[in-house]
Scaffold this motif. Sequence first.
Motif, PDB file in Angstrom:
ATOM      1  N   ILE A 156      26.290 -17.285  19.632  1.00 23.07           N
ATOM      2  CA  ILE A 156      27.157 -16.705  20.723  1.00 23.07           C
ATOM      3  C   ILE A 156      28.291 -17.440  20.540  1.00 23.07           C
ATOM      4  N   GLN A 157      29.411 -16.639  20.471  1.00 24.68           N
ATOM      5  CA  GLN A 157      30.756 -16.939  20.143  1.00 24.68           C
ATOM      6  C   GLN A 157      31.589 -16.134  21.287  1.00 24.68           C
ATOM      7  N   ALA A 158      32.670 -17.138  21.641  1.00 19.37           N
ATOM      8  CA  ALA A 158      33.759 -16.496  22.646  1.00 19.37           C
ATOM      9  C   ALA A 158      34.632 -15.440  21.850  1.00 19.37           C
ATOM     10  N   VAL A 159      34.552 -14.371  22.636  1.00 19.79           N
ATOM     11  CA  VAL A 159      35.410 -13.306  22.352  1.00 19.79           C
ATOM     12  C   VAL A 159      37.004 -13.495  22.713  1.00 19.79           C
ATOM     13  N   GLU A 160      36.991 -14.060  23.886  1.00 17.73           N
ATOM     14  CA  GLU A 160      38.259 -14.423  24.565  1.00 17.73           C
ATOM     15  C   GLU A 160      37.884 -15.894  25.409  1.00 17.73           C
ATOM     16  N   ASN A 161      38.889 -16.882  25.701  1.00 15.31           N
ATOM     17  CA  ASN A 161      38.694 -18.091  26.296  1.00 15.31           C
ATOM     18  C   ASN A 161      37.908 -17.772  27.510  1.00 15.31           C
ATOM     19  N   THR A 162      36.822 -18.689  27.586  1.00 12.77           N
ATOM     20  CA  THR A 162      35.589 -18.249  28.747  1.00 12.77           C
ATOM     21  C   THR A 162      35.344 -19.704  29.417  1.00 12.77           C
ATOM     22  N   GLU A 163      35.420 -19.187  30.354  1.00 11.14           N
ATOM     23  CA  GLU A 163      34.803 -20.349  31.608  1.00 11.14           C
ATOM     24  C   GLU A 163      33.435 -20.268  32.032  1.00 11.14           C
ATOM     25  N   LEU A 164      32.640 -21.295  31.826  1.00  6.84           N
ATOM     26  CA  LEU A 164      31.278 -20.950  31.897  1.00  6.84           C
ATOM     27  C   LEU A 164      30.523 -21.812  32.924  1.00  6.84           C
ATOM     28  N   LEU A 165      29.416 -21.820  33.563  1.00 11.19           N
ATOM     29  CA  LEU A 165      28.508 -22.637  34.189  1.00 11.19           C
ATOM     30  C   LEU A 165      27.346 -22.857  33.460  1.00 11.19           C
ATOM     31  N   GLU A 166      27.025 -24.163  33.183  1.00 16.02           N
ATOM     32  CA  GLU A 166      25.874 -24.299  32.206  1.00 16.02           C
ATOM     33  C   GLU A 166      24.676 -24.912  33.101  1.00 16.02           C
ATOM     34  N   LEU A 167      23.560 -24.058  32.910  1.00 18.60           N
ATOM     35  CA  LEU A 167      22.358 -24.499  33.650  1.00 18.60           C
ATOM     36  C   LEU A 167      21.217 -25.169  32.632  1.00 18.60           C
ATOM     37  N   PRO A 168      21.157 -26.310  32.409  1.00 22.12           N
ATOM     38  CA  PRO A 168      20.237 -27.130  31.227  1.00 22.12           C
ATOM     39  C   PRO A 168      18.733 -26.347  31.687  1.00 22.12           C
ATOM     40  N   GLU A 169      18.158 -26.014  30.341  1.00 19.95           N
ATOM     41  CA  GLU A 169      16.657 -25.690  30.645  1.00 19.95           C
ATOM     42  C   GLU A 169      15.705 -26.982  30.799  1.00 19.95           C
ATOM     43  N   ALA A 170      16.171 -28.056  30.577  1.00 19.75           N
ATOM     44  CA  ALA A 170      15.287 -29.256  30.544  1.00 19.75           C
ATOM     45  C   ALA A 170      15.028 -29.425  32.015  1.00 19.75           C
ATOM     46  N   TYR A 171      16.008 -29.167  33.087  1.00 14.34           N
ATOM     47  CA  TYR A 171      15.786 -29.239  34.641  1.00 14.34           C
ATOM     48  C   TYR A 171      15.319 -28.124  35.198  1.00 14.34           C
ATOM     49  N   PHE A 172      15.086 -27.100  34.497  1.00 19.33           N
ATOM     50  CA  PHE A 172      15.010 -25.791  35.134  1.00 19.33           C
ATOM     51  C   PHE A 172      13.821 -25.655  35.843  1.00 19.33           C
ATOM     52  N   ASP A 173      12.648 -26.033  35.492  1.00 15.89           N
ATOM     53  CA  ASP A 173      11.576 -26.087  36.243  1.00 15.89           C
ATOM     54  C   ASP A 173      11.447 -27.036  37.619  1.00 15.89           C
ATOM     55  N   GLU A 174      12.052 -28.183  37.290  1.00 16.23           N
ATOM     56  CA  GLU A 174      12.182 -28.928  38.458  1.00 16.23           C
ATOM     57  C   GLU A 174      13.127 -28.339  39.526  1.00 16.23           C
ATOM     58  N   LEU A 175      14.174 -27.749  39.071  1.00 18.79           N
ATOM     59  CA  LEU A 175      15.069 -26.878  40.171  1.00 18.79           C
ATOM     60  C   LEU A 175      14.326 -25.828  40.547  1.00 18.79           C
ATOM     61  N   CYS A 176      13.400 -25.176  40.118  1.00 20.85           N
ATOM     62  CA  CYS A 176      12.561 -24.244  40.602  1.00 20.85           C
ATOM     63  C   CYS A 176      11.693 -24.602  41.811  1.00 20.85           C
ATOM     64  N   GLU A 177      11.134 -25.776  41.312  1.00 22.41           N
ATOM     65  CA  GLU A 177      10.051 -26.619  42.357  1.00 22.41           C
ATOM     66  C   GLU A 177      10.758 -26.867  43.657  1.00 22.41           C
ATOM     67  N   LYS A 178      12.241 -27.585  43.298  1.00 27.09           N
ATOM     68  CA  LYS A 178      12.634 -27.830  44.380  1.00 27.09           C
ATOM     69  C   LYS A 178      13.271 -26.750  45.328  1.00 27.09           C
ATOM     70  N   VAL A 179      13.748 -25.509  44.563  1.00 26.53           N
ATOM     71  CA  VAL A 179      14.273 -24.445  45.266  1.00 26.53           C
ATOM     72  C   VAL A 179      13.533 -23.270  44.812  1.00 26.53           C
ATOM     73  N   PRO A 180      12.452 -22.895  45.406  1.00 23.56           N
ATOM     74  CA  PRO A 180      11.635 -21.843  44.808  1.00 23.56           C
ATOM     75  C   PRO A 180      12.336 -20.504  44.891  1.00 23.56           C
ATOM     76  N   ILE A 181      13.075 -20.221  45.459  1.00 25.05           N
ATOM     77  CA  ILE A 181      14.007 -19.101  45.337  1.00 25.05           C
ATOM     78  C   ILE A 181      14.870 -18.694  44.322  1.00 25.05           C
ATOM     79  N   ILE A 182      15.059 -19.813  43.357  1.00 22.23           N
ATOM     80  CA  ILE A 182      15.699 -19.556  42.195  1.00 22.23           C
ATOM     81  C   ILE A 182      14.657 -19.096  41.359  1.00 22.23           C
ATOM     82  N   GLU A 183      13.421 -19.394  41.295  1.00 21.24           N
ATOM     83  CA  GLU A 183      12.477 -18.678  40.432  1.00 21.24           C
ATOM     84  C   GLU A 183      12.612 -17.308  40.661  1.00 21.24           C
ATOM     85  N   ARG A 184      12.714 -16.844  42.039  1.00 19.98           N
ATOM     86  CA  ARG A 184      12.521 -15.492  42.367  1.00 19.98           C
ATOM     87  C   ARG A 184      13.855 -14.818  41.994  1.00 19.98           C
TER      88      ARG A 184
END
Lengths: 190, 190
Positions: free
Chosen positions: A95-123
């Motif tokens: 995955i390479q930038a074609v332009e200067n790019t601004e992102l938000l990173e959501l680490p997968e390590a905490y993704f399940d935890e997030l979905c348990e706290k906020v089930p709407i995220i799973e949806r």
Amino acid sequence: MHPNLIEYIKRYVSITEAEIAIFQTYLHSKKIKKKEFLLKEGQFCKSRYFIIKGCVRLFHFDNKGNEQIIHFGIDNWWITEYESLINQIPSQLNIQAVENTELLELPEAYFDELCEKVPIIERLFRKIMEKTYIAIQKRIEYIYSLSGEEQFRFFIDANPEFTQRVPQYMIASYLGMSPEFVSKVKAKIK
Amino acid sequence: MHPNLIEYIKRYVSITEAEIAIFQTYLHSKKIKKKEFLLKEGQFCKSRYFIIKGCVRLFHFDNKGNEQIIHFGIDNWWITEYESLINQIPSQLNIQAVENTELLELPEAYFDELCEKVPIIERLFRKIMEKTYIAIQKRIEYIYSLSGEEQFRFFIDANPEFTQRVPQYMIASYLGMSPEFVSKVKAKIK
DNA sequence: TACATTTCTTAATCATGATTAAGTTTTTTT
DNA sequence: AAAAAAACTTAATCATGATTAAGAAATGTA
């Protein structure tokens, strides 16, 4: 949270301020310069990324050593390398930038935890995947039912912004065509 | 619940007996005979289907009036027409039985309710979609990086069961090739 | 401004796989 | 068992788009 992401989420699900606030704590912002890599072949993909502003390409080298672009990501798209992320195997894609790019990173390590706290995220992510699947299935439909010339015309009509932001040879690669052929079709259109 | 589906679910998520029991109440079994349609162009797709035993094809007619097979479903696959299901629009695709087929039907009308009662189901479908997406992205990769001959060889190596169960001209259609070309390649292989 | 790199264009030749048109084999129906 | 329908095969011709090769234009850099 960045207003672009809030607006994006609300297109899919209803979410409260409190839920957004929790989601926010799992995100961190990241910037990459044009030509920098978000992920290189062989690395493990460990996050999902939301593009605030910019453009990236997801590509690999085929058996003949040619760059093959699998897809692009631009403003307000989620992007990741699912095979590496889900199966926890080294990525076969870059995955390479074609332009200067601004992102938000959501680490997968905490993704399940997030979905348990906020089930709407799973949806949310279930629904995003469904939409993404519909789009990629349509892409296969077009690959098989349109000629190369028709595919190129369709692409630039459907994605005029790409034509401005992405070099023509990358669009050719994404559409599985030679740059020479795209050049010929383009000359015909004018 | 049918043991095939229980086993399938457990490949993706941990689920309790109680949760399975609730899920069960949302499913009903359905049988269709060879050549019967599960969904016809113009109809609204209202369910997701789990194939217990059998084979279906999802296809449409392209601009030249040729049948184009988008994909197949066999034993232990979920199948539906997502565009119609999610966007609540008339289907542009047909789903037809290639063999007598036994299915479990999960109506979309109660899907959200089910996910609220049993949140693990939301995760299950999110994960199924991710796997499905990985598979379809790989398909695009192969379309662009392999020759027709290589694609056919790869398909029969990867899916020997299809070769037995599905007429050759349908495999040709799925791979976007003419039946004559597949015939030629097959002759070459022997 | 000049040089270098990247991107795009044009044109000739070539290859893959579609199309057309018969004919054959297999499967289904009567 | 015979007839009909469906599926598969073979071979000739044709078209789309790749490849090769060269040069031109645009963009970036010193």
